[in-house]
Design a protein around this motif. Structure first.
Motif, PDB file in Angstrom:
ATOM      1  N   LEU A 364       0.837  -1.211   0.000  1.00  0.00           N
ATOM      2  CA  LEU A 364       0.000   0.000   0.000  1.00  0.00           C
ATOM      3  C   LEU A 364       0.867   1.254   0.000  1.00  0.00           C
ATOM      4  O   LEU A 364       0.600   2.216  -0.741  1.00  0.00           O
ATOM      5  CB  LEU A 364      -0.926  -0.003   1.221  1.00  0.00           C
ATOM      6  CG  LEU A 364      -2.035  -1.058   1.255  1.00  0.00           C
ATOM      7  CD1 LEU A 364      -2.728  -1.052   2.612  1.00  0.00           C
ATOM      8  CD2 LEU A 364      -3.057  -0.802   0.154  1.00  0.00           C
ATOM      9  N   GLY A 365       1.878   1.243   0.857  1.00  0.00           N
ATOM     10  CA  GLY A 365       2.760   2.404   0.943  1.00  0.00           C
ATOM     11  C   GLY A 365       3.491   2.666  -0.356  1.00  0.00           C
ATOM     12  O   GLY A 365       3.652   3.825  -0.774  1.00  0.00           O
ATOM     13  N   ALA A 366       3.949   1.585  -1.032  1.00  0.00           N
ATOM     14  CA  ALA A 366       4.660   1.756  -2.297  1.00  0.00           C
ATOM     15  C   ALA A 366       3.739   2.361  -3.358  1.00  0.00           C
ATOM     16  O   ALA A 366       4.145   3.243  -4.126  1.00  0.00           O
ATOM     17  CB  ALA A 366       5.206   0.412  -2.769  1.00  0.00           C
ATOM     18  N   THR A 367       2.501   1.884  -3.376  1.00  0.00           N
ATOM     19  CA  THR A 367       1.534   2.419  -4.341  1.00  0.00           C
ATOM     20  C   THR A 367       1.258   3.891  -4.089  1.00  0.00           C
ATOM     21  O   THR A 367       1.237   4.715  -5.018  1.00  0.00           O
ATOM     22  CB  THR A 367       0.222   1.624  -4.274  1.00  0.00           C
ATOM     23  OG1 THR A 367       0.487   0.237  -4.487  1.00  0.00           O
ATOM     24  CG2 THR A 367      -0.769   2.117  -5.324  1.00  0.00           C
ATOM     25  N   MET A 368       1.061   4.242  -2.818  1.00  0.00           N
ATOM     26  CA  MET A 368       0.773   5.633  -2.471  1.00  0.00           C
ATOM     27  C   MET A 368       2.006   6.511  -2.674  1.00  0.00           C
ATOM     28  O   MET A 368       1.898   7.679  -3.070  1.00  0.00           O
ATOM     29  CB  MET A 368       0.277   5.706  -1.028  1.00  0.00           C
ATOM     30  CG  MET A 368      -1.047   4.973  -0.819  1.00  0.00           C
ATOM     31  SD  MET A 368      -1.534   4.828   0.905  1.00  0.00           S
ATOM     32  CE  MET A 368      -1.982   6.535   1.266  1.00  0.00           C
ATOM     33  N   ALA A 369       3.197   5.951  -2.426  1.00  0.00           N
ATOM     34  CA  ALA A 369       4.444   6.706  -2.646  1.00  0.00           C
ATOM     35  C   ALA A 369       4.613   7.028  -4.128  1.00  0.00           C
ATOM     36  O   ALA A 369       5.022   8.141  -4.504  1.00  0.00           O
ATOM     37  CB  ALA A 369       5.637   5.910  -2.131  1.00  0.00           C
ATOM     38  N   LEU A 370       4.314   6.043  -4.975  1.00  0.00           N
ATOM     39  CA  LEU A 370       4.407   6.270  -6.409  1.00  0.00           C
ATOM     40  C   LEU A 370       3.422   7.344  -6.860  1.00  0.00           C
ATOM     41  O   LEU A 370       3.745   8.200  -7.692  1.00  0.00           O
ATOM     42  CB  LEU A 370       4.141   4.959  -7.150  1.00  0.00           C
ATOM     43  CG  LEU A 370       4.252   5.002  -8.679  1.00  0.00           C
ATOM     44  CD1 LEU A 370       5.683   5.347  -9.090  1.00  0.00           C
ATOM     45  CD2 LEU A 370       3.828   3.668  -9.278  1.00  0.00           C
ATOM     46  N   ALA A 371       2.224   7.308  -6.289  1.00  0.00           N
ATOM     47  CA  ALA A 371       1.194   8.274  -6.673  1.00  0.00           C
ATOM     48  C   ALA A 371       1.573   9.695  -6.277  1.00  0.00           C
ATOM     49  O   ALA A 371       1.296  10.656  -7.004  1.00  0.00           O
ATOM     50  CB  ALA A 371      -0.137   7.889  -6.037  1.00  0.00           C
ATOM     51  N   VAL A 372       2.246   9.848  -5.125  1.00  0.00           N
ATOM     52  CA  VAL A 372       2.528  11.186  -4.618  1.00  0.00           C
ATOM     53  C   VAL A 372       3.884  11.713  -5.089  1.00  0.00           C
ATOM     54  O   VAL A 372       4.155  12.917  -4.972  1.00  0.00           O
ATOM     55  CB  VAL A 372       2.464  11.185  -3.071  1.00  0.00           C
ATOM     56  CG1 VAL A 372       3.738  10.625  -2.459  1.00  0.00           C
ATOM     57  CG2 VAL A 372       2.165  12.563  -2.523  1.00  0.00           C
ATOM     58  N   SER A 373       4.733  10.828  -5.609  1.00  0.00           N
ATOM     59  CA  SER A 373       6.073  11.274  -6.001  1.00  0.00           C
ATOM     60  C   SER A 373       6.016  12.274  -7.164  1.00  0.00           C
ATOM     61  O   SER A 373       6.827  13.204  -7.228  1.00  0.00           O
ATOM     62  CB  SER A 373       6.942  10.073  -6.386  1.00  0.00           C
ATOM     63  OG  SER A 373       6.356   9.363  -7.468  1.00  0.00           O
ATOM     64  N   GLY A 374       5.068  12.070  -8.067  1.00  0.00           N
ATOM     65  CA  GLY A 374       4.922  13.017  -9.171  1.00  0.00           C
ATOM     66  C   GLY A 374       4.566  14.404  -8.681  1.00  0.00           C
ATOM     67  O   GLY A 374       5.088  15.422  -9.183  1.00  0.00           O
ATOM     68  N   LEU A 375       3.708  14.464  -7.675  1.00  0.00           N
ATOM     69  CA  LEU A 375       3.340  15.747  -7.085  1.00  0.00           C
ATOM     70  C   LEU A 375       4.545  16.390  -6.407  1.00  0.00           C
ATOM     71  O   LEU A 375       4.752  17.611  -6.475  1.00  0.00           O
ATOM     72  CB  LEU A 375       2.197  15.547  -6.088  1.00  0.00           C
ATOM     73  CG  LEU A 375       1.570  16.794  -5.464  1.00  0.00           C
ATOM     74  CD1 LEU A 375       0.991  17.698  -6.551  1.00  0.00           C
ATOM     75  CD2 LEU A 375       0.494  16.408  -4.452  1.00  0.00           C
ATOM     76  N   GLY A 376       5.369  15.554  -5.754  1.00  0.00           N
ATOM     77  CA  GLY A 376       6.571  16.072  -5.106  1.00  0.00           C
ATOM     78  C   GLY A 376       7.565  16.617  -6.111  1.00  0.00           C
ATOM     79  O   GLY A 376       8.216  17.646  -5.878  1.00  0.00           O
ATOM     80  N   LEU A 377       7.691  15.929  -7.251  1.00  0.00           N
ATOM     81  CA  LEU A 377       8.585  16.397  -8.309  1.00  0.00           C
ATOM     82  C   LEU A 377       8.136  17.745  -8.854  1.00  0.00           C
ATOM     83  O   LEU A 377       8.950  18.639  -9.106  1.00  0.00           O
ATOM     84  CB  LEU A 377       8.624  15.345  -9.420  1.00  0.00           C
ATOM     85  CG  LEU A 377       9.646  15.559 -10.539  1.00  0.00           C
ATOM     86  CD1 LEU A 377      11.072  15.499  -9.994  1.00  0.00           C
ATOM     87  CD2 LEU A 377       9.440  14.523 -11.644  1.00  0.00           C
ATOM     88  N   TRP A 378       6.833  17.901  -9.004  1.00  0.00           N
ATOM     89  CA  TRP A 378       6.289  19.147  -9.541  1.00  0.00           C
ATOM     90  C   TRP A 378       6.441  20.305  -8.568  1.00  0.00           C
ATOM     91  O   TRP A 378       6.790  21.421  -8.949  1.00  0.00           O
ATOM     92  CB  TRP A 378       4.815  18.930  -9.888  1.00  0.00           C
ATOM     93  CG  TRP A 378       4.090  20.183 -10.277  1.00  0.00           C
ATOM     94  CD1 TRP A 378       4.329  21.005 -11.352  1.00  0.00           C
ATOM     95  CD2 TRP A 378       2.999  20.778  -9.565  1.00  0.00           C
ATOM     96  NE1 TRP A 378       3.464  22.057 -11.364  1.00  0.00           N
ATOM     97  CE2 TRP A 378       2.628  21.954 -10.276  1.00  0.00           C
ATOM     98  CE3 TRP A 378       2.287  20.432  -8.414  1.00  0.00           C
ATOM     99  CZ2 TRP A 378       1.589  22.767  -9.851  1.00  0.00           C
ATOM    100  CZ3 TRP A 378       1.247  21.240  -8.006  1.00  0.00           C
ATOM    101  CH2 TRP A 378       0.907  22.396  -8.720  1.00  0.00           C
ATOM    102  N   ARG A 379       6.229  20.049  -7.264  1.00  0.00           N
ATOM    103  CA  ARG A 379       6.249  21.121  -6.265  1.00  0.00           C
ATOM    104  C   ARG A 379       7.650  21.487  -5.792  1.00  0.00           C
ATOM    105  O   ARG A 379       7.895  22.638  -5.440  1.00  0.00           O
ATOM    106  CB  ARG A 379       5.418  20.713  -5.038  1.00  0.00           C
ATOM    107  CG  ARG A 379       3.916  20.670  -5.264  1.00  0.00           C
ATOM    108  CD  ARG A 379       3.328  22.056  -5.361  1.00  0.00           C
ATOM    109  NE  ARG A 379       3.527  22.822  -4.153  1.00  0.00           N
ATOM    110  CZ  ARG A 379       3.065  24.048  -3.946  1.00  0.00           C
ATOM    111  NH1 ARG A 379       2.367  24.641  -4.906  1.00  0.00           N
ATOM    112  NH2 ARG A 379       3.292  24.692  -2.828  1.00  0.00           N
ATOM    113  N   GLY A 380       8.569  20.500  -5.769  1.00  0.00           N
ATOM    114  CA  GLY A 380       9.860  20.823  -5.154  1.00  0.00           C
ATOM    115  C   GLY A 380      11.069  20.230  -5.807  1.00  0.00           C
ATOM    116  O   GLY A 380      12.195  20.421  -5.307  1.00  0.00           O
ATOM    117  N   GLY A 381      10.913  19.457  -6.874  1.00  0.00           N
ATOM    118  CA  GLY A 381      12.058  18.884  -7.540  1.00  0.00           C
ATOM    119  C   GLY A 381      12.343  17.460  -7.099  1.00  0.00           C
ATOM    120  O   GLY A 381      11.641  16.891  -6.246  1.00  0.00           O
TER     121      GLY A 381
END
Length: 451
Positions: A364-381
């Protein structure tokens, strides 16, 4: 007749005061529907209408009314009318009503009953609340083992009017020791001269009278029983718990557990009947306690103040991460509380369940991490994306383990696992999530440690 038709009919009967019309409504309505319709009327009107009912139907309808409505009605009954009501009620409902009555009404009503009924009421009312004995009934069919099938059927025909169920009979010896059970179907299809002792199923499932009432519910569900015999030392049979009573117990316990999961104390009455003061008192304790628990989250944020100042973008992801940990923990706790309550899981299963939960939470954590990593890349690199992804993975795992383990811990301490409520799990997971998130951020972003 449907519910609204009954309500309109009862109001018309009150206007005409026609007992004949009430007899028609009584004949074409289920007692539960009559009780629901009566609940919409005043206590005085309820008394008038119940006075028109036959004693047997009056007792049936009364059993479906709430405890509050029963108390209001019995306060209007004289000694004779109250004794008549007690006489016609089922034994378990009669004992419950007796426990609700004020002492003067008890003292007035009991002498008007026969000695057998008096002793039965006192015995059933003597069992502690929430034990099997407090919910059992003494209206059950018993047969001696030496009767023939034909004689047994004749005996059941004789006692049927005073027995809650005759579909299952209990075979007892002269000392009332439970020997076995025999169904009505088995008696009907058996040869007329076959002995009950030969037809019975020996050593039936039973439950002690002093056991928690949840044990009766579990056994009835596990063995698919219509009724469960209750014994009281030396295998002496003292009552039965019927399937419908088990359903009522299950509903009551589920209601209590749902409230505990929401960190709300037991109300003791319906939500619509609860006063504002009662609702405040039942909810305020946990909310105030959890306020102070949430101070740990604030302390964690203050501890990593330098990290936040250096990377303000981290604040954007804070609610997302800590809420995810709390949500995962609440899911795990809900599943585990229910499994412990039904007996599907016991305390010794903790290690095995922990291993499974780690695997599930990791996925579950890996799936949610993958989903949120794109948002992290967009907001902060890339660096912020890595921090957010790692934090999400770990926060979900830790929250799930906390949510799964806390019910086990409470069970080990002999406390109700339902106390591992969603707000409590969320508060613990929030504080833990804050520490995990900013600790990972400090390490990955190469910031100096906090003194």
């Amino acid at each position: 007749m449907d519910y609204m038709e009954i309500v309109f009919a009862l109001k018309a009967i009150l206007a005409s005061n026609d007992a004949t019309e009430f007899a028609i409504v009584e004949r074409h309505s289920h007692p539960a529907d009559l009780a629901a319709a009566l609940a919409k009327l005043t206590t005085a009107d309820q008394c008038r209408l119940l006075g028109m009912a036959s004693p047997a139907v009056r007792a049936q309808v009364f059993g479906y009314l709430s405890a509050k409505q029963q108390g209001a009605l019995t306060a209007q009954f004289d000694r004779t009318r109250l004794a008549e009501l007690l006489l016609h009620m089922h034994a378990d409902e009669r004992a419950d009503l007796y426990n609700q009555l004020p002492e003067p009404q008890r003292d007035a009503a009991l002498p008007a009953l026969a000695q057998v009924e008096r002793e039965d009421i006192r015995r059933l009312a003597s069992y502690p609340e929430k034990t099997v004995g407090a919910v059992m009934t003494s209206d059950y069919a018993t047969l001696p083992p030496d009767l023939t099938a034909r004689e047994a059927i004749e005996e059941l025909r004789r006692i049927a009017p005073d027995t809650e169920t005759i579909y299952q009979s209990y075979v007892i010896d002269a000392s009332r020791r439970l020997m076995g059970t025999v169904s009505l179907r088995e008696l009907i299809v058996a040869a007329p001269h076959a002995r009950v002792g030969d037809l019975m199923t020996p050593d039936p499932v039973s439950v002690p009278a002093n056991a928690p009432r949840e044990d009766a519910v579990r056994l009835i569900a596990k063995y698919d029983l219509l009724a469960l015999p209750v014994i009281n030392g030396g295998d002496m049979m003292v009552g039965i718990v019927t399937y419908d009573d088990a359903m009522d117990i299950e509903q009551a316990e589920t209601d209590i557990d749902f409230r505990k999961v929401g960190a709300v104390s037991e109300l003791g009455k319906g939500l619509k009947e609860a006063s504002i003061t009662l609702l405040y008192r039942k909810r305020v304790f946990w909310l105030v306690l959890l306020v102070f628990g949430n101070l740990f989250s604030g302390a964690g944020i203050a501890y990593f103040e330098d990290t936040i100042l250096a990377y303000v973008a981290l604040v954007f992801f804070l609610p997302l991460l800590v809420d995810s940990g709390g949500n995962a923990g609440s899911q795990s706790a809900t599943l585990m509380v229910r499994a412990l309550a039904t007996g599907d899981v016991v305390i010794k299963d903790w290690a095995g369940m922990l291993g499974r939960e780690l695997v599930v939470a990791g996925l579950l954590g890996a799936t949610m991490a993958l989903a949120v990593s794109g948002l992290g890349l967009w907001r902060g690199g890339p660096e912020i994306a890595l921090v957010v992804a790692l934090s999400m993975q770990l926060v979900v795992i830790v929250g799930s383990v906390i949510g799964m383990s806390l019910p086990f811990l409470l069970s080990r301490l002999k406390l109700d696992p339902a106390t591992a409520s969603a707000p409590l799990i969320t508060s613990i997971a929030d504080g833990t999530g804050v520490l995990i998130y900013f600790a990972i951020a400090t390490a990955v972003l190469g910031l100096p440690g906090v003194d």
